[in-house]
Design a protein around this motif. Structure first.
Motif, short mmCIF file in Angstrom:
data_model
loop_
_atom_site.label_atom_id
_atom_site.label_comp_id
_atom_site.label_asym_id
_atom_site.label_seq_id
_atom_site.Cartn_x
_atom_site.Cartn_y
_atom_site.Cartn_z
N LEU A 240 1.09 -1.19 -0.03
CA LEU A 240 -0.10 0.12 -0.05
C LEU A 240 0.85 1.13 0.00
O LEU A 240 0.77 2.11 -0.86
CB LEU A 240 -1.01 -0.09 1.25
CG LEU A 240 -1.90 1.37 1.53
CD1 LEU A 240 -2.69 1.38 0.41
CD2 LEU A 240 -2.20 1.22 3.03
N HIS A 241 1.90 1.41 1.01
CA HIS A 241 2.64 2.61 1.10
C HIS A 241 3.57 2.61 -0.28
O HIS A 241 3.92 3.67 -0.70
CB HIS A 241 3.49 2.28 2.15
CG HIS A 241 2.93 1.96 3.68
ND1 HIS A 241 3.59 1.23 4.73
CD2 HIS A 241 1.60 2.58 3.94
CE1 HIS A 241 2.62 1.45 5.77
NE2 HIS A 241 1.48 1.95 5.26
N GLN A 242 3.76 1.56 -0.82
CA GLN A 242 4.98 1.48 -1.76
C GLN A 242 4.08 1.93 -3.12
O GLN A 242 4.82 2.09 -4.22
CB GLN A 242 5.88 0.47 -2.19
CG GLN A 242 6.60 -0.21 -0.88
CD GLN A 242 7.76 0.90 -0.93
OE1 GLN A 242 8.04 1.80 -1.71
NE2 GLN A 242 8.72 0.72 -0.08
N SER A 243 2.92 2.19 -3.07
CA SER A 243 2.02 2.56 -4.45
C SER A 243 2.60 3.68 -4.65
O SER A 243 2.16 4.08 -5.79
CB SER A 243 0.34 2.29 -3.95
OG SER A 243 0.23 3.49 -3.09
N VAL A 244 3.00 4.57 -3.72
CA VAL A 244 3.51 5.79 -4.28
C VAL A 244 4.53 5.80 -5.40
O VAL A 244 4.46 6.87 -6.07
CB VAL A 244 4.16 6.59 -2.98
CG1 VAL A 244 5.58 6.16 -2.58
CG2 VAL A 244 4.35 8.04 -3.30
#
Lengths: 455, 455
Positions: A240-244
């Motif tokens: 989720l966080h790495q979706s950036v």
């Protein structure tokens, strides 16, 4: 050389995504839930809370909410090193003589040297918000530990890192970076934990493994009030966080009107690949667009290409929940190859499900071929790449060379997750012609898989 | 925290300067000319040509032309890692509680890890243009050697690096980066050159010095057809190329309407400082604007603050021309401090003259104080700085703390020349409380200075 597209496609600071994208919300076949290894029932929030920060546990379990707001404190930190550029690899294209257009999303321009910081700062933030004293974690190659140390220093919370012993000894510099950021770093298996003592007794002289360091870090978190365990890959919260990464990459390519035909990422636990492909695979899941996506793993640790899609432990000590994933078995000890970040026995549940559903292809590559590609890349694009990232470079180059044969002007996007400044022992081996390849036999993999839990 | 100014002020690719600025053109008191050590007469182009590439020799001698076009091949390379950002150090300001606004020009986001690449690519280009086979050079800490290796790999010419023996042994990773880029790296003093053999005989077991490595590299260049010698600092041509730093910094600050009150740079040979301040000091020389400029040097190698402004050799072996500069004497061996890039006995003729004319102040700092500042910076701004750059950080922090006392909202700009990923041995010493300071006695400096040539 077309000058229409700049070498580096930067977004403005106000174009950094303000929300993370949760690809699970668009998946019809959801990733299988984490199971309690005792009851074999899906884990509930209250069972995860002793291990994970509460907000992170919620994110872990939420496969419905498509977007999560990025808290402003995290956005402020992101602004120190983001947006990261999408780079058009003009010089590499020229060296290869390919008609393909090669782009890479470069996540290595920060002191952790990799994309890991994107999730580290989020996890440290939620720990701080919860009023915790600190967090524990494991690290292999050291990129995740470095990222977490930086994030904890920023928020002023304690950081205890269990570092795989072989890396602790071979990478004293990584260790020193973490210490400079105020983290405590303990070689694993240590004599500080029950599981560490047990592993040391069972395997005297062992140099440790990632799975074993995870076991220690979890034990320390649950037995110290005010501490929680955090993890740098595999988990859905991390993706989720790495979706950036992917959101920025897509925004940058949209800006110059480029649609990638091919998206390539290295895959260890799946955090970089999952982040890079998130918005693209979201389009595929919603039936809006088609892309070819390739996960690249080391031939020595081929969980997607040669593993089995079953429930397994996330660690060697078998203290973690069970996750359904492509796995080589939690007891699998990969050969001592030089891509520490890809030496994990399993694969993110999200990536595993997407692969199983045919949205992602996978391939494996040998490390000598990987370092050959890394050297070509360094000499043409100027950046010394991490061995992990170089797996993606290898396949990007191979695909660009295919385009040279066919004359196709494909747009190739790959994730350059990090830099290789702490991997010079590996480069030295390669430069000296001493690097070897290791491919496990079918029997080795079968034996390891036979020990997976029955669910 | 004002959000009007972004964290990172980036220019667009088409805003990369297309010309280098030659500050000498605006200096009334020109830097003294290089002298032939035999005749003590100013060196002519034809005397420099056996050592330097012809175009570079012309640049070296030209103190009249204010601007030099940057060739398009160099601009293409610049686009791979430039424009480099000016960063507003919001997080550092907050941690210090200062009303000052701190900005830094960050030159470390490339694999050489420093600003050295700006001149390396220029020098490799002119060597290639001249049809040379290759270039020779020396390197201390290894940043220059790495930069030159990258540049030579890009243009496909040979690169022979003489690396100070102590660094060769203590920094095997730096050596490996250079080898990965195809350079040959020889520990200096070697047994390959006359001067190397002589130094080894005179000082058995010596671990070398920068001055000695220069002597070897020059000897190899002049005795091998098709080779020339190139240098990463001190020379006026290098400051010319490095003006790209200051031009970009000024353009970025102009964009957001900020005028720096104070400009701070570390000073070894003077390449970074000279580049950073070029357009600003140009304004001062033309009477258009006032700035306070501070050169920061290590207490262990204080050429500006404790040296003498005289003609001296640029190397230990006394094979180079004589340059008029602030010097500690070409035989001065600085204590083994951890800022290899600042361990040079002399200072750029341009910087020396500007200092002598009062345009620049100078101060020296102790390395324990430097690493204290480096750690503060790393923990707040996320970047692990090079020990060299941290000299500037130290003084920037000190000045910001003075503003805290006075309540002044000064704009402070400093040069963050590079990253410290290859300096972890030094960080480890500091983390372990084992770092020592060394300040030479007046007698040591006098003795060394007494051996300067009489001109």
């Amino acid at each position: 050389m077309s000058q229409e597209i700049p070498y580096k496609i930067y977004l403005n600071e106000n174009e950094i995504p303000s929300k993370w994208y949760n690809v699970r919300a668009d998946m019809k076949n959801k990733p299988a839930p984490l199971l309690n290894p005792g009851t074999l029932q899906p884990l509930k929030l209250e069972e995860l809370e002793p291990i994970f920060c509460t907000e992170l546990a919620k994110q872990e379990l939420d496969d419905q909410t498509p977007y999560f707001d990025i808290p402003s404190e995290i956005l402020s930190f992101y602004k120190m090193y983001r947006p990261s550029p999408v780079v058009r690899a003009y010089c590499l294209e020229k060296a290869l003589g390919t008609p393909a257009h090669i782009y890479y999303k470069f996540e290595g321009n920060n002191t952790s040297g990799s994309h890991k910081l994107n999730s580290a700062i989020a996890q440290a933030y939620y720990a701080k918000q919860q009023g915790l004293k600190g967090v524990t974690t494991e690290t292999g190659a050291g990129q995740w530990g470095t990222a977490l140390s930086m994030a904890c220093a920023y928020f002023g919370i304690d950081c205890k890192v269990y570092m795989v012993k072989v890396s602790y000894e071979q990478k004293p510099f990584r260790r020193e970076v973490m210490r400079t950021y105020g983290a405590s770093v303990t070689p694993s298996p240590s004599m500080d934990t029950n599981i560490g003592r047990k592993i040391n007794e069972e395997f005297p002289g062992t140099t440790g493994s990632l799975g074993c360091a995870i076991s220690e870090a979890v034990e320390v978190a649950v037995s110290n009030p005010g501490y929680r365990y955090v993890l740098g890959s595999v988990l859905s919260q991390v993706l989720l966080h790495q979706s950036v990464i992917g959101l920025e990459a897509k925004a940058a390519l949209d800006k110059v009107g480029v649609k990638p035909d091919l998206i390539i990422g290295c895959a260890g636990g799946g955090s970089n690949l999952g982040g890079l492909i998130a918005p693209f695979v979201g389009q595929m899941l919603r039936g809006e667009e088609q892309y070819r996506i390739i996960a690249v793993e080391p031939a020595s640790c081929p969980s997607l290409t040669r593993g089995k899609y079953v429930y397994d432990f996330c660690d060697t000590g078998k203290v973690t929940p069970l996750a359904k994933m492509y796995t080589l078995g939690s007891g699998y000890i990969p050969a001592p190859n030089h891509a520490g970040g890809l030496r994990y026995h399993g694969m993110s549940s999200i990536i595993s499900q997407l692969y199983d559903d045919g949205y992602i292809e996978a391939t494996s590559v040998k490390q000598t071929d990987v370092f050959n590609a890394a050297t070509t890349f360094a000499r043409t694009e100027g950046i010394l790449p991490a061995p992990e990232s170089s797996h993606a470079i290898r396949v990007a180059i191979d695909e660009a060379l295919k385009c040279k044969e066919t004359g196709e002007e494909k747009n190739i996007l790959f994730g350059l997750t990090g830099t290789g400044y702490f991997d010079l022992v590996a480069y030295q081996k390669y430069n000296d012609g001493l690097m070897e390849d290791y491919i496990p036999t079918d029997k080795e993999i079968e034996e390891s898989l036979s020990k997976c839990p029955k669910t």
